[in-house]
Design a protein around this motif. Structure first.
Motif, short mmCIF file in Angstrom:
data_model
loop_
_atom_site.label_atom_id
_atom_site.label_comp_id
_atom_site.label_asym_id
_atom_site.label_seq_id
_atom_site.Cartn_x
_atom_site.Cartn_y
_atom_site.Cartn_z
N GLU A 107 0.83 -1.22 0.00
CA GLU A 107 0.00 0.00 0.00
C GLU A 107 0.86 1.26 0.00
OE1 GLU A 107 -3.82 -1.87 2.48
OE2 GLU A 107 -2.25 -0.77 3.56
N MET A 108 1.92 1.26 0.82
CA MET A 108 2.80 2.44 0.90
C MET A 108 3.62 2.63 -0.37
SD MET A 108 4.02 2.17 4.90
CE MET A 108 4.98 3.68 4.95
N ALA A 109 4.00 1.52 -1.01
CA ALA A 109 4.76 1.60 -2.27
C ALA A 109 3.90 2.23 -3.36
CB ALA A 109 5.23 0.22 -2.68
N ILE A 110 2.62 1.84 -3.42
CA ILE A 110 1.70 2.42 -4.42
C ILE A 110 1.49 3.90 -4.12
CG2 ILE A 110 -0.66 2.35 -5.34
CD1 ILE A 110 -0.59 -0.73 -4.71
N ALA A 111 1.35 4.25 -2.83
CA ALA A 111 1.18 5.66 -2.45
C ALA A 111 2.41 6.48 -2.81
CB ALA A 111 0.88 5.75 -0.95
N VAL A 139 2.67 -1.04 -9.24
CA VAL A 139 3.80 -1.59 -8.49
C VAL A 139 3.71 -3.11 -8.64
CG1 VAL A 139 4.63 -2.05 -6.14
CG2 VAL A 139 4.08 0.28 -6.82
N TYR A 140 4.82 -3.74 -8.98
CA TYR A 140 4.82 -5.18 -9.22
C TYR A 140 5.14 -5.94 -7.92
CZ TYR A 140 4.32 -4.48 -14.19
OH TYR A 140 3.80 -4.13 -15.43
N VAL A 141 4.51 -7.08 -7.76
CA VAL A 141 4.75 -7.92 -6.58
C VAL A 141 5.08 -9.32 -7.07
CG1 VAL A 141 3.84 -8.76 -4.38
CG2 VAL A 141 3.03 -6.56 -5.29
N ARG A 142 6.28 -9.79 -6.67
CA ARG A 142 6.69 -11.15 -7.08
C ARG A 142 6.06 -12.16 -6.14
NH1 ARG A 142 10.06 -15.14 -5.85
NH2 ARG A 142 11.14 -16.31 -7.51
N PRO A 184 8.86 -5.10 -15.53
CA PRO A 184 9.68 -4.15 -16.29
C PRO A 184 10.76 -3.55 -15.40
CG PRO A 184 7.59 -3.15 -15.68
CD PRO A 184 7.53 -4.57 -15.21
N ASP A 185 11.83 -3.06 -16.01
CA ASP A 185 12.96 -2.49 -15.24
C ASP A 185 12.57 -1.18 -14.53
OD1 ASP A 185 14.49 -4.53 -16.17
OD2 ASP A 185 15.63 -3.34 -17.63
N ASP A 186 11.59 -0.45 -15.09
CA ASP A 186 11.35 0.92 -14.63
C ASP A 186 10.21 1.06 -13.61
OD1 ASP A 186 9.33 0.26 -16.37
OD2 ASP A 186 9.35 2.17 -17.46
N ARG A 187 9.72 -0.06 -13.07
CA ARG A 187 8.70 0.01 -12.04
C ARG A 187 9.16 -0.71 -10.78
NH1 ARG A 187 6.26 4.02 -11.93
NH2 ARG A 187 4.86 3.11 -10.39
N PRO A 188 8.76 -0.23 -9.60
CA PRO A 188 9.17 -0.90 -8.36
C PRO A 188 8.63 -2.33 -8.28
CG PRO A 188 8.19 1.26 -7.92
CD PRO A 188 7.91 0.95 -9.35
N VAL A 189 9.39 -3.18 -7.62
CA VAL A 189 8.94 -4.56 -7.39
C VAL A 189 9.08 -4.89 -5.91
CG1 VAL A 189 11.20 -5.55 -7.98
CG2 VAL A 189 9.16 -6.99 -8.10
N ILE A 190 8.13 -5.65 -5.40
CA ILE A 190 8.13 -6.04 -3.99
C ILE A 190 8.23 -7.55 -3.90
CG2 ILE A 190 6.73 -6.07 -1.87
CD1 ILE A 190 5.51 -3.38 -3.00
N PHE A 191 9.05 -8.05 -2.99
CA PHE A 191 9.19 -9.49 -2.77
C PHE A 191 8.26 -9.89 -1.63
CE2 PHE A 191 13.79 -8.46 -4.05
CZ PHE A 191 13.44 -8.48 -5.40
N SER A 192 7.60 -11.03 -1.78
CA SER A 192 6.52 -11.42 -0.85
C SER A 192 7.02 -11.72 0.56
CB SER A 192 5.77 -12.64 -1.40
OG SER A 192 6.43 -13.83 -1.05
N MET A 201 16.82 -2.12 -10.64
CA MET A 201 15.40 -1.93 -10.32
C MET A 201 15.25 -1.37 -8.91
SD MET A 201 14.05 -5.65 -11.68
CE MET A 201 12.28 -5.29 -11.73
N VAL A 202 14.17 -0.66 -8.69
CA VAL A 202 13.80 -0.28 -7.33
C VAL A 202 13.05 -1.48 -6.75
CG1 VAL A 202 12.32 1.21 -5.92
CG2 VAL A 202 13.61 2.18 -7.84
N TYR A 203 13.53 -2.03 -5.63
CA TYR A 203 12.83 -3.18 -5.05
C TYR A 203 12.74 -3.04 -3.53
CZ TYR A 203 17.44 -5.21 -3.87
OH TYR A 203 18.70 -5.45 -3.37
N VAL A 204 11.67 -3.60 -2.98
CA VAL A 204 11.44 -3.59 -1.54
C VAL A 204 11.19 -5.03 -1.11
CG1 VAL A 204 10.06 -2.65 0.35
CG2 VAL A 204 10.33 -1.32 -1.76
N ASP A 205 11.90 -5.44 -0.08
CA ASP A 205 11.78 -6.81 0.41
C ASP A 205 10.77 -6.86 1.56
OD1 ASP A 205 12.08 -9.41 1.18
OD2 ASP A 205 14.24 -9.32 1.52
#
Length: 316
Positions: A28-32, A38-41, A69-77, A94-98
């Protein structure tokens, strides 16, 4: 027509744990912060209702990093990922959040520490579960051996019986795991275990609450997803405690009312990734059919909270 009387025993704790709460907040915070999509693996947590709600906000769920895609954030579950995944995300800049649950991360750190000390790992877990894949993927191929049952222990082929340690998936049945640990210790007396049990507090607490209500109920309903390990374990705990009708339901619409015909008491709990709104939906469905008395059975209180990563607390 008079409704039949029914007592509903509501297990506490139940539903969301701190790790699930944190993972959902991260999406939710990543989308905000970065906007949609925002992609979620992988599913952020194993619950369709939660995943659908996040999709509506702009989350796109994929199975592999190559689908992002390379240009959008991705979140790991919350279940964790093999080391190769963040390494590949970094290589692609990539911008990624674990969003890995901190209690799963603790097991990862433990495995690495044992590996650095020259020990081969035995993991107690379920083959193919994302958490198991993520934990085994922290170390090089062959350094983590998987066992699912006590019988598997006999067939283990280890490098050195004197240099072993074991770890466990965090969402297992406490009782089943104890049997596997005993089998490991019987075969490998010097095997090193965790300082503190790997099975997370939330899994343990929810199982203990089911044990407390099991002797009082004719049926147990566990609200959760079919691919949720901790939810499936709650069903098993109910059965092992003598509750013959112990079933998993995703929502109120999945309840088999004919199977419940004639019952006088029912237990309700929920897996760690099931939101309270679904629990209330099930209670309301029972209230519509029965003259309902609700009794909360609390065996523990939870006040654990995990912070979200700093990158999400900083302004865009």
């Amino acid at each position: 027509m008079t409704k039949p009387a029914l007592t509903l025993y509501l297990a506490a704790p139940r539903g969301f744990c701190a790790g699930v709460d944190r993972a959902i907040k991260i999406v939710e915070m990543a989308i905000a912060k970065w906007g949609a999509p925002v992609y979620v693996r992988h599913e952020i947590v194993h619950n369709k209702y939660v995943v659908d709600g996040l999709k509506a906000l702009g989350a796109v769920f994929v199975e592999e990093l190559e689908d992002c895609p390379d240009d959008r954030p991705v979140i790991f579950s919350a279940h964790g990922v093999p080391k190769a995944v963040p390494a590949e995300a970094a290589r692609r800049e990539m911008v990624y959040v674990d969003a890995t649950c901190p209690l799963v991360s603790k097991v990862h750190i433990e495995a690495e520490r044992h590996h650095e000390n020259g020990l081969q790992m035995v993991m107690i877990g379920h083959a193919g579960h994302p958490e198991t894949i993520g934990t085994m993927g922290q170390l090089p191929e062959g350094e983590v051996l998987l066992v699912e049952t006590a019988d598997d222990v006999a067939g283990l082929q280890v490098r050195d019986a004197e240099k072993l340690a074991f770890i466990t998936q965090t969402t297992l049945s406490v009782d089943d795991t104890a049997g596997i640990v005993a089998a490991l210790q019987a075969r490998f007396p010097t095997i090193v275990g965790p300082h503190k049990e790997d099975i997370c507090y939330a899994t343990t607490n929810r199982q203990e609450a089911v044990k407390a209500i099991a002797p009082r109920i004719d049926a147990l309903l566990v609200i959760g997803a079919p691919n949720s390990s901790n939810s499936q374990r709650l069903v098993e705990v109910g059965k092992s405690q003598g509750c013959a009708y112990s079933q998993l339901v995703q929502r109120a619409e999945n309840i088999d009312w004919r199977a419940l015909d004639g019952i006088r008491s029912v237990g309700i709990t929920a897996g760690a990734s099931a939101p309270e709104v679904l629990i209330n939906e099930v209670i309301d469905a029972f209230r519509a059919r029965y003259d309902l008395t609700v009794e909360v059975v609390e065996t523990a209180q939870e006040n654990v909270e995990f912070k979200v990563p700093r990158v999400l607390r900083e302004p865009a």
